[in-house]
Scaffold this active site. Structure first.
Site, PDB file in Angstrom:
ATOM      1  CE1 TYR A 133      -3.341   2.858   0.561  1.00 15.81           C
ATOM      2  CE2 TYR A 133      -2.269   3.242   2.666  1.00 15.81           C
ATOM      3  CZ  TYR A 133      -3.161   3.624   1.686  1.00 15.81           C
ATOM      4  OH  TYR A 133      -3.864   4.789   1.834  1.00 15.81           O
ATOM      5  CE  LYS A 137      -2.452   6.790  -1.965  1.00 13.98           C
ATOM      6  NZ  LYS A 137      -3.641   7.096  -2.802  1.00 13.98           N
TER       7      LYS A 137
END
Length: 273
Positions: A133, A137
């Protein structure tokens, strides 16, 4: 009236941000995959970040895009990368072609920072996340920074409030991930996430990465669980790194942000947890 597209409009943050953007005077569109309930003044536009051909109608002619859509709590790392990096790439391409003068404000996360940090994280710190994650990002941020568009990246903290269930989930998260009760996170209430987004839309943050947090001391896992009415046991075991999860939000406050919910305890007092 400025026109705006919001992605992730039905999520934990987006569903609370959208009515506030309407209230602030924006003519809002929401990118949606199907029939969903939206505020009366909002236009739902069918589309999917996975399908570039569906994005033209969503972005065409808008003055701004607020990109919240992201995938987080799943073990499917390939899906995380498709949603967070590739979806952002598709959105950027659509904006460049159909709304090249639009401002694109993207939500990112404090999880991009090194969990072994030795102090609260600054926007200028090198990012070395340990999760798919966080890494996805970082990659999405870089795509935006290299896009040639007018851009802002907001790195969000632990967001809570208005019965969203996020604080209440801490008991289960602590058990699932073995979180130390004394582990603490920078936080911000939904009201102040909206305030930070509105500030970004003024142009004062253009070309910047900005940490978002209320500026109060970070809140421990123990406190979050207790405030949500789902307490966990304390522990005297050593905390591996007391700085992990802390964000330095000095820049945000220097740019004119003042939280309307200064602490999680103020939110509890006012009944807006």
């Amino acid at each position: 009236m400025a026109s705006l597209l919001l992605t992730g409009a039905t999520g934990l943050v987006g569903s609370r941000l959208l009515p506030r953007l309407v209230e602030a005077g924006f003519e809002c569109r929401a990118l949606v995959r199907g029939d969903v309930a939206l505020p009366a003044a909002v236009t739902g536009v069918r589309g999917d970040l996975d399908d570039p051909d569906t994005l033209q109608a969503a972005v065409e002619g808008v003055d701004a895009v607020v990109h919240l859509a992201a995938l987080f709590r799943t073990r499917d790392e390939a899906a995380i990368w498709r949603a967070n990096r590739d979806g952002t790439r598709n959105l950027i391409a659509a904006v460049k072609q159909h709304a090249p003068n639009a401002r694109l404000v993207m939500s990112s996360t404090g999880n991009v920072y090194n969990p072994d940090a030795t102090r609260p994280a600054l926007e200028t710190d090198e990012c070395s996340p340990k999760t798919a994650y966080g890494a996805s990002k970082v990659a999405a941020e870089q795509l935006l920074r290299d896009s040639g568009l007018t851009w802002v990246v907001l790195r969000l903290p632990f967001v809570y409030g208005e019965g969203d269930g996020h604080l209440a989930s801490m008991q289960a998260l602590a058990q699932q991930f073995g979180l130390h009760p004394a582990h603490a996170y920078a936080v911000a209430h939904h009201r102040d996430i909206a305030a930070a987004v509105r500030l970004a839309l003024t142009g004062v943050m253009d070309g910047r990465i900005v940490n978002v947090a209320d500026g109060a001391p970070p809140v421990t896992v123990y406190e979050m669980a207790r405030l949500a009415g789902k307490p966990i046991e304390g522990s005297a075991e050593p905390l591996v790194n007391p700085w992990s999860g802390h964000l330095d939000s000095t820049l945000l406050h220097e740019l004119g942000f003042t939280p309307s919910v200064p602490t999680v305890y103020a939110a509890a007092r006012d009944g807006i947890l």
